[in-house]
Design a protein around this motif. Structure first.
Motif, mmCIF file in Angstrom:
data_model
loop_
_atom_site.group_PDB
_atom_site.id
_atom_site.type_symbol
_atom_site.label_atom_id
_atom_site.label_comp_id
_atom_site.label_asym_id
_atom_site.label_seq_id
_atom_site.Cartn_x
_atom_site.Cartn_y
_atom_site.Cartn_z
ATOM 1 N N UNK A 96 17.613 29.149 33.305
ATOM 2 C CA UNK A 96 16.958 28.163 33.831
ATOM 3 C C UNK A 96 17.765 26.920 33.512
ATOM 4 N N UNK A 97 18.050 26.788 32.368
ATOM 5 C CA UNK A 97 18.544 25.265 31.812
ATOM 6 C C UNK A 97 19.948 25.225 32.409
ATOM 7 N N UNK A 98 20.768 26.244 32.393
ATOM 8 C CA UNK A 98 22.304 25.796 33.018
ATOM 9 C C UNK A 98 22.120 25.660 34.597
ATOM 10 N N UNK A 99 21.054 26.157 35.322
ATOM 11 C CA UNK A 99 20.606 25.946 36.638
ATOM 12 C C UNK A 99 20.334 24.521 36.794
ATOM 13 N N UNK A 100 19.379 24.106 36.096
ATOM 14 C CA UNK A 100 18.876 22.734 36.057
ATOM 15 C C UNK A 100 19.925 21.951 36.022
ATOM 16 N N UNK A 322 7.611 22.728 24.711
ATOM 17 C CA UNK A 322 8.248 21.356 24.730
ATOM 18 C C UNK A 322 9.648 21.553 24.112
ATOM 19 N N UNK A 323 9.761 22.400 22.990
ATOM 20 C CA UNK A 323 11.174 22.654 22.298
ATOM 21 C C UNK A 323 12.016 23.243 23.301
ATOM 22 N N UNK A 324 11.789 24.310 24.021
ATOM 23 C CA UNK A 324 12.357 25.070 25.092
ATOM 24 C C UNK A 324 13.027 24.124 26.076
ATOM 25 N N UNK A 325 12.352 23.109 26.921
ATOM 26 C CA UNK A 325 12.462 22.784 27.990
ATOM 27 C C UNK A 325 13.070 21.218 27.836
ATOM 28 N N UNK A 326 12.840 20.640 26.733
ATOM 29 C CA UNK A 326 12.984 19.132 26.566
ATOM 30 C C UNK A 326 14.440 18.749 26.795
ATOM 31 N N UNK A 327 15.613 19.570 26.559
ATOM 32 C CA UNK A 327 17.010 19.228 26.329
ATOM 33 C C UNK A 327 17.544 18.604 27.801
ATOM 34 N N UNK A 328 16.938 19.227 28.835
ATOM 35 C CA UNK A 328 17.448 18.595 30.142
ATOM 36 C C UNK A 328 16.926 17.255 30.237
#
Length: 378
Positions: A96-100, A322-328
Motif C-alpha cells: 500500500x505505501x509504494x502505491x500511495x 500510526x507507526x505503520x501508516x504515518x510516513x506518507x
C-alpha cells in the motif's frame, strides 16, 4: 507499540504514545537534515531536533520487554500468535505505501524534498518495490524496517524467557554489562583505522567480522536484545531512587547523550559530507549515546506510575497503526506546508509531526472499525 491483552498499565500507555509521537517527529526532521550543506541553518535545526528524539525506537523495544515477559504459552504458539500478527501488516503496508506514494507523486503533486527522486516513482519502479519487499524495505516503506527486526526479536524472546526465569539478579546485570560494551562497538570500529587497522582483505569489520563471517565477538549479545533484557530487569527490580536522585542522574545522562548524538552528527557530516553510512553511526539505536538518552526517559516515566485512563489506553492501542501508516503523511505535510507558508524550520517540524500524527490516528480509527482492515493496524 506492541499490543497486549494484559491489564493496561498507565505508564506503559504513556510511554507508547510518547515514543510513537517521537518516531513521527524524527521522520519529520529527515527532509531538513537532508539539506546538508546546501542550507546549513536548516540542516543544523534538523540534526539538533532529530537527535533529541533518538530514544523513540529503543523505547518501543523496551515496551515489548515489559509486556511479553514472562511468556505464558509454548514457543510454537508464541511464534504463531506474535509473528502471524506482524506478517499481515508487513505485507499489506509493503504494497500500500509504494502505491500511495506513486499516486500522490504522479497524480496529486510533485515534491521538492531532497529525499524524493522522481525516477523512483514511475510505475516500473513502484512495481519493483512491491514485490521486492520479501528481501527488505525501501524508502517508501522506511518505518517497516522495525517489523523485520521485531520478527527477529520474537524468535529469541521465548528462548530468553527460559533463561530469565531462572537467572539471578546478578546474572542479568552481568549480561547487561556485556551488552553495554557492545554499545561502544560502532565507535571502536570508527577509531580502528586511525590506530593503523587496515581490515582483512578490504573488509573493515572488527572482532572476527570479515567477508565470510558477519558474526563477530559481540554479535549474539548486542543490538536490541539488550533493551528487551534491560526493560525486564527494570520492571522486576525497579530503581528505588528518590526523585531528587533520579533527576540528578538521569537529566545529565540524557544531556550528555544528546550532545554526543547531535554534535557527533554535525562533526561526522563535516569530515564525511553526505555519507549516510558514517552519519548513521552516531544515530545508531544500539549506540552508547542513544542508550544514555533512552534509559532516562524510560525510568522517569516508569517512576511516574500514572494510573490507567481510558483515553490514553485507547490512543496507546492506536500507536502500532500510526507507526505503520504515518510516513506518507509526513511527506504530504512537508510538501503542503513548505509550499504555502514560510516558517522557521523547527516550526515546520513541529506542525508536520502534529498533522501527521493526528491524520494517522484518524486513519487508524477508521481502519479499526472494519473487520477487513482491522488486522492491518493491530
Amino acid at each position: 507499540m506492541e499490543i497486549s491483552k494484559r491489564e493496561n498499565i498507565g505508564w506503559i500507555d504513556l510511554l507508547r504514545v510518547v515514543a510513537c509521537f517521537l518516531v513521527v517527529f524524527s521522520h519529520c526532521c529527515d527532509p531538513f537534515v537532508a539539506q546538508f550543506d546546501n542550507d546549513r541553518s536548516t540542516f543544523l535545526t534538523g540534526v539538533f531536533s532529530g537527535s533529541f528524539v533518538r530514544a523513540c525506537v529503543p523505547l518501543f523495544v523496551m515496551m515489548s520487554g515489559v509486556l511479553l515477559f514472562p511468556v505464558r504459552i509454548s514457543m510454537g504458539d508464541f511464534y504463531k500468535k506474535r509473528i502471524g500478527r506482524i506478517l499481515i501488516p508487513l505485507i499489506f503496508w509493503s504494497v500500500v505505501l509504494p502505491l500511495l506514494y506513486y499516486l500522490y507523486l504522479n497524480f496529486i503533486t510533485t515534491s521538492h524534498s531532497p529525499l524524493i527522486d522522481p525516477e523512483n516513482y514511475v510505475f516500473g519502479a513502484t512495481l519493483a518495490k512491491i514485490y521486492t519487499f520479501i528481501f527488505n524495505f525501501n524508502y517508501d516503506t522506511t518505518p517497516l524496517w522495525y517489523l523485520y527486526m521485531l520478527i527477529g526479536l520474537y524468535f529469541i524472546i521465548p528462548i530468553l524467557d527460559v533463561w530469565l526465569k531462572q537467572a539471578s539478579r546478578r546474572d542479568i546485570k552481568l549480561f547487561l554489562y556485556v551488552w553495554g560494551i557492545s554499545l561502544l562497538l560502532p565507535y571502536i570500529k570508527m577509531a580502528a583505522p586511525l590506530l593503523g587497522y587496515t581490515g582483512n582483505f578490504g573488509n573493515m569489520g572488527i572482532l572476527g567480522i570479515c567477508d565470510w563471517n558477519d558474526y563477530g565477538t559481540f554479535y549474539y549479545v548486542s543490538g536490541f536484545i539488550g533493551y528487551l533484557v534491560l526493560a525486564y530487569y527494570l520492571v522486576k527490580y525497579p530503581l528505588d531512587w528518590s526523585w531528587k536522585k533520579m533527576l540528578c542522574i538521569t537529566l545529565p545522562m540524557f544531556f550528555v547523550g544528546y550532545l554526543i548524538t547531535s554534535l557527533g552528527y554535525v562533526l561526522t557530516q563535516k569530515y564525511f559530507p553526505g555519507n549516510y553510512a558514517y552519519l548513521e553511526i552516531v544515530w545508531y539505536f544500539a549506540g552508547i549515546n542513544v542508550f544514555m538518552m533512552t534509559f532516562p526517559v524510560f525510568v522517569i516515566i516508569q517512576k511516574m506510575n500514572i494510573p490507567s485512563v481510558v483515553w490514553l489506553s485507547r490512543l496507546a492501542s492506536y500507536t502500532f497503526g500510526i507507526y505503520l501508516c504515518h510516513f506518507v503523511f509526513v511527506q504530504v505535510a512537508y510538501d503542503f506546508l513548505t509550499s504555502v507558508v514560510s516558517l522557521p524550520t523547527f516550526l515546520y517540524i513541529i506542525i508536520m509531526a502534529i498533522l501527521a500524527f493526528v491524520v494517522s490516528s484518524f486513519i487508524v480509527w477508521i481502519m479499526r472499525r472494519f473487520r477487513v482492515t482491522r488486522r492491518m493496524v493491530m
